[in-house]
Motif scaffolding. Sequence first.
Motif, short mmCIF file in Angstrom:
data_model
loop_
_atom_site.label_atom_id
_atom_site.label_comp_id
_atom_site.label_asym_id
_atom_site.label_seq_id
_atom_site.Cartn_x
_atom_site.Cartn_y
_atom_site.Cartn_z
N ILE A 4 -5.11 35.03 -22.42
CA ILE A 4 -5.63 34.98 -20.71
C ILE A 4 -5.41 33.78 -19.89
O ILE A 4 -6.10 32.58 -20.72
N LYS A 5 -4.37 33.38 -19.30
CA LYS A 5 -4.04 32.27 -19.22
C LYS A 5 -5.19 31.42 -17.47
O LYS A 5 -5.37 30.34 -17.80
N ASP A 6 -5.16 32.57 -16.86
CA ASP A 6 -5.76 32.56 -15.30
C ASP A 6 -6.70 31.75 -15.63
O ASP A 6 -7.65 32.79 -16.31
N GLU A 7 -7.90 30.83 -15.35
CA GLU A 7 -9.32 31.01 -15.97
C GLU A 7 -10.15 31.80 -15.32
O GLU A 7 -11.34 32.38 -15.84
N LYS A 8 -10.16 32.49 -13.77
CA LYS A 8 -10.55 32.70 -13.39
C LYS A 8 -10.97 34.51 -13.79
O LYS A 8 -11.70 34.75 -14.26
N ASP A 9 -9.58 35.13 -13.81
CA ASP A 9 -9.48 36.03 -14.19
C ASP A 9 -9.41 36.03 -16.50
O ASP A 9 -10.87 37.07 -16.46
N LYS A 10 -10.23 34.94 -16.98
CA LYS A 10 -10.25 34.85 -18.30
C LYS A 10 -12.03 34.88 -17.95
O LYS A 10 -12.91 35.77 -18.87
#
Length: 225
Positions: free
Chosen positions: A185-191
């Motif tokens: 997962i690239k997006d930190e919030k999504d991660k």
Amino acid sequence: MSRKFVIAASDDAPFVRTLSALRTAENKCRRCPLYKQATQAVSGEGPRQASMMLVGEQPGDKEDLAGLPFVGPAGRILDRALADAGIDRKTVFVTNAVKHFKHEMRGKRRLHKRPSAYEIDRCRWWQDLERAIVKPDVIVVLGATAARSVLGRPAVIGRIRGTAIPLDDGGAAVVTVHPSALLRIKDEKDKQLAYRSFVSDLRLASDALKDSGRKRSAHHAPGSV
């Protein structure tokens, strides 16, 4: 609680009764071609009578070289998530559905390649033996490959995630994603959101273990054999 896990007969794999004998047998396994390019079989690790078992998909590059499950990047995420869920890794049995590292070469790098249904089913013999020896009350299923091995059928993680699934031997399975999915997962919030959901699944498994009536104290966990 005492349960019996029945192993089907096999004409090309031994029936063993201890984890040490199981490790020896797994390293001699020729049930599918994956052994040919792997360094070694990666056996499960943990207490002989752990009440919780975690089943991953297959060893990665680091695990193949070390001969131990979940010691690479995904293993570090798993360790952190277990701690955040209040679970001591030393008290659980950690293993994989497939015991040899399946990969393809990309230059000098060995890249993970998903096991086929045939390879998963052929390796299920060893995973069933682990369950018969350890007799866990709760199995945490990490990813689709592990789900096929533990449940004996293909499964869509999103449809069965978030609930304790009764097993034929009287235990329960809690299905979640493999921790390596979080690495992609690239997006930190999504991660961070995905990580919190992962920890929530581990807490669900811990709650299911409490409900089983067979929770063990961490400092009294039996040693591996």
